[in-house]
Scaffold this motif. Structure first.
Motif, PDB file in Angstrom:
ATOM      1  N   ASP A 285       0.795  -1.264   0.027  1.00 30.29           N
ATOM      2  CA  ASP A 285      -0.047  -0.017   0.024  1.00 30.29           C
ATOM      3  C   ASP A 285       0.918   1.354  -0.212  1.00 30.29           C
ATOM      4  N   SER A 286       2.338   1.071   0.145  1.00 26.17           N
ATOM      5  CA  SER A 286       3.065   2.088   0.073  1.00 26.17           C
ATOM      6  C   SER A 286       2.671   2.912  -1.234  1.00 26.17           C
ATOM      7  N   ALA A 287       2.703   4.198  -1.258  1.00 26.75           N
ATOM      8  CA  ALA A 287       2.167   4.886  -2.727  1.00 26.75           C
ATOM      9  C   ALA A 287       1.867   6.194  -2.233  1.00 26.75           C
ATOM     10  N   LEU A 288       1.896   6.883  -3.566  1.00 24.90           N
ATOM     11  CA  LEU A 288       1.388   8.422  -3.567  1.00 24.90           C
ATOM     12  C   LEU A 288      -0.116   8.357  -3.776  1.00 24.90           C
ATOM     13  N   TYR A 289      -0.783   8.996  -2.694  1.00 19.26           N
ATOM     14  CA  TYR A 289      -2.405   8.894  -2.908  1.00 19.26           C
ATOM     15  C   TYR A 289      -2.766  10.259  -3.248  1.00 19.26           C
ATOM     16  N   LEU A 290      -3.439  10.410  -4.352  1.00 18.45           N
ATOM     17  CA  LEU A 290      -3.602  11.643  -5.134  1.00 18.45           C
ATOM     18  C   LEU A 290      -5.127  11.666  -5.068  1.00 18.45           C
ATOM     19  N   CYS A 291      -5.719  13.030  -4.864  1.00 18.86           N
ATOM     20  CA  CYS A 291      -6.966  13.403  -4.903  1.00 18.86           C
ATOM     21  C   CYS A 291      -7.232  14.421  -5.986  1.00 18.86           C
ATOM     22  N   ALA A 292      -8.406  14.443  -6.813  1.00 21.05           N
ATOM     23  CA  ALA A 292      -8.400  15.136  -7.795  1.00 21.05           C
ATOM     24  C   ALA A 292     -10.035  15.770  -7.833  1.00 21.05           C
ATOM     25  N   SER A 293     -10.153  17.003  -8.087  1.00 24.81           N
ATOM     26  CA  SER A 293     -11.518  17.529  -7.937  1.00 24.81           C
ATOM     27  C   SER A 293     -11.935  18.151  -9.308  1.00 24.81           C
ATOM     28  N   SER A 294     -13.279  18.265  -9.677  1.00 24.71           N
ATOM     29  CA  SER A 294     -13.794  18.762 -10.678  1.00 24.71           C
ATOM     30  C   SER A 294     -15.231  19.205 -10.506  1.00 24.71           C
ATOM     31  N   LEU A 295     -15.760  20.200 -11.197  1.00 27.44           N
ATOM     32  CA  LEU A 295     -17.004  20.753 -10.956  1.00 27.44           C
ATOM     33  C   LEU A 295     -17.983  19.855 -10.666  1.00 27.44           C
ATOM     34  N   ALA A 296     -18.027  18.922 -11.777  1.00 25.34           N
ATOM     35  CA  ALA A 296     -18.939  17.824 -11.808  1.00 25.34           C
ATOM     36  C   ALA A 296     -18.701  16.642 -12.394  1.00 25.34           C
ATOM     37  N   PRO A 297     -19.382  15.432 -12.156  1.00 23.05           N
ATOM     38  CA  PRO A 297     -18.567  14.294 -12.900  1.00 23.05           C
ATOM     39  C   PRO A 297     -19.024  13.709 -14.185  1.00 23.05           C
ATOM     40  N   THR A 298     -19.410  14.982 -14.855  1.00 27.47           N
ATOM     41  CA  THR A 298     -20.185  14.613 -16.280  1.00 27.47           C
ATOM     42  C   THR A 298     -19.510  15.859 -17.188  1.00 27.47           C
ATOM     43  N   GLY A 299     -19.797  15.287 -18.303  1.00 28.19           N
ATOM     44  CA  GLY A 299     -19.453  16.194 -19.538  1.00 28.19           C
ATOM     45  C   GLY A 299     -17.949  16.539 -19.620  1.00 28.19           C
ATOM     46  N   THR A 300     -17.350  17.658 -19.959  1.00 23.80           N
ATOM     47  CA  THR A 300     -16.210  17.964 -20.219  1.00 23.80           C
ATOM     48  C   THR A 300     -15.223  18.305 -19.158  1.00 23.80           C
ATOM     49  N   GLU A 301     -15.742  18.105 -18.012  1.00 22.12           N
ATOM     50  CA  GLU A 301     -15.083  18.606 -16.664  1.00 22.12           C
ATOM     51  C   GLU A 301     -13.831  18.117 -16.385  1.00 22.12           C
ATOM     52  N   THR A 302     -12.760  18.943 -16.155  1.00 23.26           N
ATOM     53  CA  THR A 302     -11.495  18.673 -16.207  1.00 23.26           C
ATOM     54  C   THR A 302     -11.223  18.340 -14.407  1.00 23.26           C
ATOM     55  N   GLN A 303     -10.257  17.307 -14.252  1.00 24.98           N
ATOM     56  CA  GLN A 303     -10.132  17.035 -12.867  1.00 24.98           C
ATOM     57  C   GLN A 303      -8.700  17.644 -12.502  1.00 24.98           C
ATOM     58  N   TYR A 304      -8.516  18.463 -11.346  1.00 19.43           N
ATOM     59  CA  TYR A 304      -7.288  19.053 -10.913  1.00 19.43           C
ATOM     60  C   TYR A 304      -6.771  18.301  -9.585  1.00 19.43           C
ATOM     61  N   PHE A 305      -5.510  18.113  -9.636  1.00 26.49           N
ATOM     62  CA  PHE A 305      -4.923  17.238  -8.564  1.00 26.49           C
ATOM     63  C   PHE A 305      -4.487  18.039  -7.598  1.00 26.49           C
ATOM     64  N   GLY A 306      -4.538  17.166  -6.208  1.00 26.79           N
ATOM     65  CA  GLY A 306      -3.775  17.798  -5.380  1.00 26.79           C
ATOM     66  C   GLY A 306      -2.506  17.369  -5.230  1.00 26.79           C
ATOM     67  N   PRO A 307      -1.626  17.727  -4.435  1.00 31.72           N
ATOM     68  CA  PRO A 307      -0.115  17.519  -4.279  1.00 31.72           C
ATOM     69  C   PRO A 307       0.065  16.067  -3.645  1.00 31.72           C
ATOM     70  N   GLY A 308      -1.057  15.428  -3.083  1.00 33.38           N
ATOM     71  CA  GLY A 308      -0.719  13.880  -2.916  1.00 33.38           C
ATOM     72  C   GLY A 308      -0.502  13.609  -1.252  1.00 33.38           C
ATOM     73  N   THR A 309      -0.460  12.413  -0.831  1.00 27.23           N
ATOM     74  CA  THR A 309      -0.198  12.161   0.343  1.00 27.23           C
ATOM     75  C   THR A 309       0.864  11.052   0.233  1.00 27.23           C
ATOM     76  N   ARG A 310       2.149  10.935   0.553  1.00 25.72           N
ATOM     77  CA  ARG A 310       2.853   9.841   0.281  1.00 25.72           C
ATOM     78  C   ARG A 310       2.886   9.122   1.668  1.00 25.72           C
ATOM     79  N   LEU A 311       2.510   7.807   1.289  1.00 31.35           N
ATOM     80  CA  LEU A 311       2.242   6.887   2.504  1.00 31.35           C
ATOM     81  C   LEU A 311       3.632   5.873   2.309  1.00 31.35           C
ATOM     82  N   LEU A 312       4.070   5.556   3.446  1.00 32.23           N
ATOM     83  CA  LEU A 312       5.039   4.643   3.548  1.00 32.23           C
ATOM     84  C   LEU A 312       4.867   3.567   4.670  1.00 32.23           C
ATOM     85  N   VAL A 313       4.687   2.325   4.449  1.00 30.79           N
ATOM     86  CA  VAL A 313       4.286   1.346   5.055  1.00 30.79           C
ATOM     87  C   VAL A 313       5.486   0.357   5.265  1.00 30.79           C
ATOM     88  N   LEU A 314       5.730   0.231   6.681  1.00 31.05           N
ATOM     89  CA  LEU A 314       6.914  -0.430   6.941  1.00 31.05           C
ATOM     90  C   LEU A 314       6.556  -1.927   7.690  1.00 31.05           C
TER      91      LEU A 314
END
Lengths: 114, 112
Positions: A85-114
């Motif tokens: 599960d160690s990975a970069l987890y990215l969140c993206a937002s858009s106005l709505a989930p349909t049509g031509t809406e573009t997703q814009y990403f956040g900087p991410g959360t880097r998770l390290l599992v030891l």
């Protein structure tokens, strides 16, 4: 206008623990999607939320879950963490989930599992 | 299911033009996106195509042929700062919503 924000930015956990990641979308955006990025698999879709409802879900085990609040902020939870599960987890937002809406990403959360 | 292919690495010279190709096979199609991702940073949106043809935006252009399942990103007047990974992503209409399927990315290196 502020961009997508994610907290925390970095996280170290041990196997078996659980983790909650948070995402605040761009103001006015109501659709939030989550992705996992690893060197081997690239960017993979986890799930998408709109109006507090999960609209789509990727091919991840049930240990991965999420939710969205009435203010469009979203959280994702991973239970019983595994090394893989160690990975970069990215969140993206858009106005709505349909049509031509573009997703814009956040900087991410880097998770390290030891 | 979906399958998206793009070259793993490319190298080009500063000031030159480079074309990054992307081919896809999808059960549905509702648009193709190109994102740029610098190491350690989030992907940033470059372009969106849903109809066949060329979309131009400054030094960047993107082309789509839906019948061929093919797109390319064209970068002109390359600059050192263009060294990054370029991600091709397809929105699958079958599920609705914003689910994007990404290719593994093309790592572009711009040299002097």
């Amino acid at each position: 206008k502020a961009g997508v924000t994610q907290t925390p930015r970095y996280l170290i956990k041990t196997r078996g623990q659980q983790v909650t990641l948070s995402c605040s979308p761009i103001s006015g955006h109501r659709s939030v999607s989550w992705y996992q990025q690893t060197p081997g698999q690239g960017l993979q879709f986890l799930f998408e939320y709109f109006s507090e409802t999960q609209r789509n879900k990727g091919n991840f085990p049930g240990r991965f879950s999420g939710r969205q609040f009435s203010n469009s902020r979203s959280e994702m939870n991973v239970s019983t963490l595994e090394l893989g599960d160690s990975a970069l987890y990215l969140c993206a937002s858009s106005l709505a989930p349909t049509g031509t809406e573009t997703q814009y990403f956040g900087p991410g959360t880097r998770l390290l599992v030891l | 299911g979906q399958n998206i292919d793009q070259p793993t690495e490319m190298t080009a010279t500063e000031g030159a033009i480079v074309q990054i190709n992307c081919t896809y096979q999808t059960s549905g199609f509702n648009g193709l996106f190109w994102y740029q991702q610098h190491a350690g940073e989030a992907p940033t949106f470059l372009s969106y195509n849903v109809l066949d043809g060329l979309e131009e935006k400054g030094r960047f252009s993107s082309f789509l042929s839906r019948s061929k399942g093919y797109s390319y990103l064209l970068l002109k007047e390359l600059q050192m700062k263009d060294s990054a990974s370029y991600l091709c992503a397809v929105r699958d209409q079958a599920g609705g919503g914003n689910k994007l399927t990404f290719g593994t990315g093309t790592q572009l290196k711009v040299e002097l």
